[in-house]
Design a protein around this motif. Sequence first.
Motif, PDB file in Angstrom:
ATOM      1  N   VAL A  33       4.182   2.570   1.808  1.00  0.00           N
ATOM      2  CA  VAL A  33       2.650   2.940   1.777  1.00  0.00           C
ATOM      3  C   VAL A  33       1.882   2.581   2.773  1.00  0.00           C
ATOM      4  O   VAL A  33       0.550   2.830   3.138  1.00  0.00           O
ATOM      5  N   VAL A  34       2.486   1.457   3.436  1.00  0.00           N
ATOM      6  CA  VAL A  34       1.422   0.750   4.520  1.00  0.00           C
ATOM      7  C   VAL A  34       1.686   0.896   6.077  1.00  0.00           C
ATOM      8  O   VAL A  34       2.715   1.898   6.328  1.00  0.00           O
ATOM      9  N   LYS A  40       5.696  -5.533   5.884  1.00  0.00           N
ATOM     10  CA  LYS A  40       6.831  -4.370   5.456  1.00  0.00           C
ATOM     11  C   LYS A  40       7.107  -3.183   6.374  1.00  0.00           C
ATOM     12  O   LYS A  40       8.255  -2.913   6.564  1.00  0.00           O
ATOM     13  N   ASP A  72       2.112   5.810  -3.629  1.00  0.00           N
ATOM     14  CA  ASP A  72       2.078   5.184  -5.002  1.00  0.00           C
ATOM     15  C   ASP A  72       2.176   6.290  -6.014  1.00  0.00           C
ATOM     16  O   ASP A  72       1.295   7.261  -5.964  1.00  0.00           O
ATOM     17  N   SER A  90       5.097  -2.992  -3.812  1.00  0.00           N
ATOM     18  CA  SER A  90       4.431  -4.358  -4.040  1.00  0.00           C
ATOM     19  C   SER A  90       4.921  -4.823  -5.611  1.00  0.00           C
ATOM     20  O   SER A  90       5.087  -3.889  -6.377  1.00  0.00           O
ATOM     21  N   LYS A  93       3.868  -3.244  -9.127  1.00  0.00           N
ATOM     22  CA  LYS A  93       3.946  -1.676  -9.227  1.00  0.00           C
ATOM     23  C   LYS A  93       5.043  -1.577  -9.954  1.00  0.00           C
ATOM     24  O   LYS A  93       5.562  -0.523 -10.264  1.00  0.00           O
ATOM     25  N   ASN A 145       4.305 -10.188   1.993  1.00  0.00           N
ATOM     26  CA  ASN A 145       3.457  -9.977   2.555  1.00  0.00           C
ATOM     27  C   ASN A 145       2.692 -11.351   2.626  1.00  0.00           C
ATOM     28  O   ASN A 145       2.722 -12.054   3.563  1.00  0.00           O
ATOM     29  N   ARG A 168     -11.063  -1.981  -6.922  1.00  0.00           N
ATOM     30  CA  ARG A 168      -9.753  -1.342  -6.964  1.00  0.00           C
ATOM     31  C   ARG A 168      -8.574  -2.422  -7.014  1.00  0.00           C
ATOM     32  O   ARG A 168      -8.759  -3.424  -6.554  1.00  0.00           O
ATOM     33  N   GLN A 170      -4.240  -2.454  -7.857  1.00  0.00           N
ATOM     34  CA  GLN A 170      -2.856  -1.596  -8.058  1.00  0.00           C
ATOM     35  C   GLN A 170      -2.712  -1.410  -9.457  1.00  0.00           C
ATOM     36  O   GLN A 170      -3.339  -1.904 -10.379  1.00  0.00           O
ATOM     37  N   PHE A 191      -2.705   2.982  -2.959  1.00  0.00           N
ATOM     38  CA  PHE A 191      -3.223   2.385  -1.739  1.00  0.00           C
ATOM     39  C   PHE A 191      -3.790   3.232  -0.759  1.00  0.00           C
ATOM     40  O   PHE A 191      -4.624   2.854  -0.106  1.00  0.00           O
ATOM     41  N   ASN A 208      -6.730  -7.856  -1.273  1.00  0.00           N
ATOM     42  CA  ASN A 208      -5.524  -7.543  -0.536  1.00  0.00           C
ATOM     43  C   ASN A 208      -5.137  -8.540   0.535  1.00  0.00           C
ATOM     44  O   ASN A 208      -5.873  -9.765   0.533  1.00  0.00           O
ATOM     45  N   ASN A 212      -3.227  -5.911   5.419  1.00  0.00           N
ATOM     46  CA  ASN A 212      -3.297  -4.507   4.728  1.00  0.00           C
ATOM     47  C   ASN A 212      -4.989  -4.265   5.078  1.00  0.00           C
ATOM     48  O   ASN A 212      -5.192  -3.010   5.141  1.00  0.00           O
ATOM     49  N   ILE A 233       0.761 -10.695  -2.720  1.00  0.00           N
ATOM     50  CA  ILE A 233       1.285  -9.443  -2.323  1.00  0.00           C
ATOM     51  C   ILE A 233       2.869  -9.886  -1.795  1.00  0.00           C
ATOM     52  O   ILE A 233       2.769 -10.129  -0.784  1.00  0.00           O
ATOM     53  N   TYR A 235       7.079  -8.022  -2.132  1.00  0.00           N
ATOM     54  CA  TYR A 235       7.577  -6.590  -2.174  1.00  0.00           C
ATOM     55  C   TYR A 235       9.045  -7.052  -2.630  1.00  0.00           C
ATOM     56  O   TYR A 235       9.696  -8.018  -2.526  1.00  0.00           O
TER      57      TYR A 235
HETATM   58  C1  LMR Z   1      -1.517  -2.117  -2.269  1.00  0.00           C
HETATM   59  O1  LMR Z   1      -1.370  -1.030  -2.906  1.00  0.00           O
HETATM   60  O2  LMR Z   1      -2.611  -2.588  -2.306  1.00  0.00           O
HETATM   61  C2  LMR Z   1      -0.119  -2.703  -1.828  1.00  0.00           C
HETATM   62  O3  LMR Z   1       0.741  -2.534  -2.782  1.00  0.00           O
HETATM   63  C3  LMR Z   1       0.060  -2.112  -0.654  1.00  0.00           C
HETATM   64  C4  LMR Z   1       1.328  -2.650   0.064  1.00  0.00           C
HETATM   65  O4  LMR Z   1       2.428  -1.988  -0.065  1.00  0.00           O
HETATM   66  O5  LMR Z   1       1.201  -3.898   0.556  1.00  0.00           O
END
Ligand code: LMR
Length: 330
Positions: A33-34, A40, A72, A90, A93, A145, A168, A170, A191, A208, A212, A233, A235
């Motif tokens: 997603v980034v 990543k 996401d 991340s 999640k 990260n 906001r 996650q 995200f 974050n 990011n 953060i 993964y």
């Molecule tokens: C987020 O949703 O803020 C992070 O998980 C995004 C990411 O993959 O670094």
Amino acid sequence: MFKVSRALLCAAAMTMASLTQAADPIVIKFAHVVAENTPKGQGALLFKKLVEERLAGKVKVEVYANSSLFGDGKEMEALLLGDVQMLAPSLAKFEQYTKQTQLYDLPFLFNDLAAVDRFQEGPQGKALLSSMDDKGIHGLAYWHNGLKQLSSNKPLHDPKDARGLKFRVQASSVLEAQFVALHANPRKMGFNEVYQGLQTGTVNGTENTWSNYESQKVNEVQKYFTESNHGLIDYMVITNVKFWNGLPPDIRTELEKILAEVTVEVNKQAEALNQTAKQKIIDAHTSEIIVLTPEQRAAWRETMRPVWDKFSAEIGPDLIKAADESNKAP
Ligand code: LMR
């Protein structure tokens, strides 16, 4: 007679060769997603490069950055359906699949990435990679990260400054509880919705890493960043258990070797990428970066810390203890 069998052999060899040539390479779709200029994003591209060098013609890797294939909320389901073969969500999640990885969201758990490495290289950290196998998801590696910073449209020096603001988060109950502990209002969002959410005021702030923030241009829509280093953060690179176990063993072994190499590289570069991103935000002169005094940081820690007790039973007190102990340098 000799001539015939030789001709036959030749024909058979040619058929074999064309069959091998015609065999389609295994395709690994790797979605995330980034942006590409993040730890990543860089890791996924390096994985593709090495696989296509060393397993040329046998395996092809397609990388989909920036939620361009699945975002996401959809990507894990897609992995289970076989629509994508690798992801690196991340660690925040996974709570739908395992409660144990909630560990990584506990505020002020790890002092730095070296402590994260010590935990992840130890038996409990490694075991978590298999904690979702029964759900069909296997963890292949951890990629870093970095530590999280707070952002807001008002200056955050003390925990009370966050009261009443909408943040906001996650898709994580621990992160929700963390903002509730601050008397703020957490809001789970994908995200790819963060920039717009901040721009339109659906949320007033978030948390974050520098990479990011910078790669999503969050500094265009946030006046203040607080260098709090209050969470992580990180993964888990994951795959579909059936897909992975169904690979020819020599290919699987080579992919695992490549992934181990990429992991070393990602984890070596992550901190530098975040520092470069922070410098870019400073140079853009869009936002102020607030550096906390030790007393102020201690106040954030104290306010967020009750979250540990709230989730201790679900995560497992032994796991929390092992992670906490990894802060002690050997
Ligand atoms: C987020 O949703 O803020 C992070 O998980 C995004 C990411 O993959 O670094």
